[in-house]
Design a protein around this motif. Structure first.
Motif, short mmCIF file in Angstrom:
data_model
loop_
_atom_site.label_atom_id
_atom_site.label_comp_id
_atom_site.label_asym_id
_atom_site.label_seq_id
_atom_site.Cartn_x
_atom_site.Cartn_y
_atom_site.Cartn_z
N TRP A 43 0.81 -1.22 0.00
CA TRP A 43 0.00 0.00 0.00
C TRP A 43 0.84 1.27 0.00
CZ3 TRP A 43 -3.99 -1.46 -2.22
CH2 TRP A 43 -4.64 -2.65 -1.87
N ASP A 96 -6.96 7.26 1.42
CA ASP A 96 -7.06 7.64 2.83
C ASP A 96 -6.53 6.50 3.72
OD1 ASP A 96 -9.11 5.70 3.01
OD2 ASP A 96 -10.70 7.19 2.90
N GLN A 97 -6.67 6.65 5.02
CA GLN A 97 -6.16 5.66 5.98
C GLN A 97 -6.84 4.30 5.83
OE1 GLN A 97 -3.55 5.96 8.03
NE2 GLN A 97 -3.19 7.99 7.21
N GLN A 98 -8.06 4.27 5.31
CA GLN A 98 -8.78 3.01 5.11
C GLN A 98 -8.51 2.42 3.73
OE1 GLN A 98 -10.51 5.83 6.49
NE2 GLN A 98 -9.91 4.96 8.45
N ARG A 99 -7.59 3.03 2.99
CA ARG A 99 -7.19 2.60 1.65
C ARG A 99 -8.29 2.77 0.61
NH1 ARG A 99 -4.94 -1.85 4.71
NH2 ARG A 99 -2.82 -1.29 5.24
N ALA A 112 -7.69 1.56 -3.14
CA ALA A 112 -6.36 2.14 -3.27
C ALA A 112 -5.61 1.64 -4.49
CB ALA A 112 -5.54 1.88 -2.01
#
Length: 145
Positions: A43, A96-99, A112
């Motif tokens: 990621w 974002d942080q949650q992909r 992502a």
């Protein structure tokens, strides 16, 4: 040759040039992105530009089945895509942080790796065809949707 004949010859030549190659898009110039080792973990991503568009190279987990969107390069699995939303041409943000990637214009949502989750975008983010050349990843064209 008089001016009239010269004009006819010039016009015929221009028309012939305009018709040559019709329906054929020239291949974009390849762009060197980076060595696969620059993306240390799954990621991790790296921004680049291809054919004037903002794009993203992302290290992804090994796919369950082969995918034209994923290149295996030195044991690292990579995908790349344009950050231009296929719905209205807005530039999407980084994951974002949650992909997830959510287009701020009309709410299209992508994973992502550029795959579409929800509309109104009709398709995934346009995929970039990747190649490994001399130890580096290169963007060499667009994937067919």
């Amino acid at each position: 040759m008089n001016r009239r004949d010269a004009g006819k010859t010039l016009l015929a030549g221009l028309l012939a040039l305009g018709g040559a190659g019709r329906g054929q898009t020239p291949a974009p110039a390849p762009v060197r992105i980076a060595e696969p080792s620059r993306l240390f973990e799954v990621w991790a991503d790296l921004e680049f530009r291809f054919v004037g568009q903002p794009c993203l190279l992302v290290r992804v987990p090994p796919p369950a089945q082969p995918s034209p969107r994923v290149l295996e390069a030195q044991g690292v699995f990579l995908t790349a895509f344009s950050r231009v939303c296929p719905h209205a041409g807005c530039t999407v943000p980084l994951p974002d942080q949650q992909r997830f990637i959510e287009c701020g214009c009309h709410g299209s949502r992508f994973q992502a790796d550029g795959l579409r989750v929800a509309g109104p975008a009709p398709t995934d983010l346009p995929g970039v065809r990747l190649e490994l050349r001399d130890g580096a990843v290169w963007a060499v064209g667009w994937l067919d949707s």
